[in-house]
Design a protein around this motif. Structure first.
Motif, mmCIF file in Angstrom:
data_model
loop_
_atom_site.group_PDB
_atom_site.id
_atom_site.type_symbol
_atom_site.label_atom_id
_atom_site.label_comp_id
_atom_site.label_asym_id
_atom_site.label_seq_id
_atom_site.Cartn_x
_atom_site.Cartn_y
_atom_site.Cartn_z
ATOM 1 N N PRO A 181 -8.123 20.422 4.789
ATOM 2 C CA PRO A 181 -7.163 21.446 4.389
ATOM 3 C C PRO A 181 -5.915 21.421 5.260
ATOM 4 O O PRO A 181 -5.862 20.732 6.284
ATOM 5 N N ASP A 190 -4.686 23.718 7.144
ATOM 6 C CA ASP A 190 -4.726 24.478 8.392
ATOM 7 C C ASP A 190 -6.095 24.334 9.048
ATOM 8 O O ASP A 190 -7.101 24.124 8.368
ATOM 9 N N VAL A 238 -7.989 26.584 10.615
ATOM 10 C CA VAL A 238 -8.932 27.689 10.451
ATOM 11 C C VAL A 238 -9.834 27.444 9.248
ATOM 12 O O VAL A 238 -11.057 27.635 9.311
ATOM 13 N N THR A 239 -9.250 26.998 8.144
ATOM 14 C CA THR A 239 -10.048 26.720 6.953
ATOM 15 C C THR A 239 -11.076 25.636 7.227
ATOM 16 O O THR A 239 -12.247 25.757 6.838
ATOM 17 N N LEU A 240 -10.673 24.581 7.930
ATOM 18 C CA LEU A 240 -11.614 23.508 8.246
ATOM 19 C C LEU A 240 -12.682 24.000 9.225
ATOM 20 O O LEU A 240 -13.864 23.653 9.083
ATOM 21 N N LEU A 252 -13.915 27.002 9.463
ATOM 22 C CA LEU A 252 -14.870 27.829 8.727
ATOM 23 C C LEU A 252 -15.784 26.964 7.858
ATOM 24 O O LEU A 252 -16.969 27.263 7.707
ATOM 25 N N ARG A 253 -15.259 25.882 7.306
ATOM 26 C CA ARG A 253 -16.100 24.961 6.521
ATOM 27 C C ARG A 253 -17.159 24.321 7.413
ATOM 28 O O ARG A 253 -18.334 24.250 7.049
ATOM 29 N N GLU A 287 -19.799 26.883 8.483
ATOM 30 C CA GLU A 287 -20.768 27.166 7.418
ATOM 31 C C GLU A 287 -21.750 26.011 7.267
ATOM 32 O O GLU A 287 -22.948 26.229 7.057
ATOM 33 N N SER A 302 -6.931 34.337 10.191
ATOM 34 C CA SER A 302 -6.141 33.385 9.402
ATOM 35 C C SER A 302 -4.891 32.905 10.131
ATOM 36 O O SER A 302 -4.279 31.913 9.732
#
Length: 226
Positions: free
Chosen positions: A31, A33, A35-37, A39-40, A43, A79
């Motif tokens: 992604p 940014d 932060v998105t990576l 969180l992936r 998870e 975010s």
């Protein structure tokens, strides 16, 4: 004749570093940014039952440049690219950050061969957020924080036991009590690196850097040599 036991160096070299079946990481599909990576990956770590995936190492330095590191809990990520942790302002890490807010975080999930490294400046959140973080802690954790004296010399365990019982009595008597100096810190990342191990040592490293100053700036991505 008894064989000589292997040296410590030989023992270290015989230890396996990476597991089989590590997840794949295609940086082209990452992604925009970090932060998105993050969180992936978090998870995925939780899905694979990685123990305590929210633990991280925080590295700081004092006013003379002497480094320190310790493992603690990541409290939140937002975010804007801020990673949160908490401590007493009078602790070693609190004193370091007061004179040198530059710090680094690292997450290591050996079951997946994944590492995340983050650098930036840490600043204290407001008193309301710090108080809310403190009151969300279990009673024993609040009592430990109320004692203070972190990293100071301790005469014996009995002294600690007495102080803990007294602090726990205070917590039970006043559930709204907040330790003076308890601080929630936000480390605003200006750089984040995602590292995926590979059995053939063709590790994948993807670095994000802020394209400008401030938490609202965009991110530039760059592959790095292993």
């Amino acid at each position: 004749m008894t064989a000589e036991p292997p040296s410590l160096r030989e023992q270290f070299r015989s230890q396996r570093v990476f597991p089989d079946g590590m997840p794949e990481f295609d940086p082209d599909g990452a992604p925009a940014d970090p932060v998105t990576l993050f969180l992936r990956w978090l998870e995925a770590a939780r899905h694979d039952a990685v123990p305590a995936p929210h633990t991280m190492t925080l590295a700081t330095a004092d006013d003379r440049g002497n480094p320190s590191s310790r493992v603690l809990i990541c409290k939140d990520v937002d975010s804007e690219g801020r990673w949160y942790f908490a401590s007493g302002a009078a602790s070693g890490k609190g004193r370091d950050l007061a004179v040198n807010p530059r710090a680094a975080l690292s997450f290591w999930w050996p079951q997946q061969g994944r590492q995340i490294r983050i650098r930036g400046a840490a600043s204290p959140a407001d008193r309301q957020a710090s108080a809310a973080d403190f009151l969300a802690r279990p009673p024993a954790s609040r009592a430990e924080a109320l004692i203070g004296h972190q990293s100071e010399p301790l005469g014996d365990r009995a002294e600690l036991d007495r102080a803990f019982r007294q602090a726990l009595d205070r917590v039970n008597a006043d559930p709204a009590l907040v330790a003076p100096g308890w601080t929630l810190y936000a480390l605003t990342a200006d750089e984040a690196e995602f590292w995926q191990g590979d059995l053939d040592r063709r590790h994948v490293r993807l670095r994000y850097r802020r394209a400008g100053s401030g938490s609202g700036s965009g991110w530039a991505r760059q592959l790095l040599w292993p």
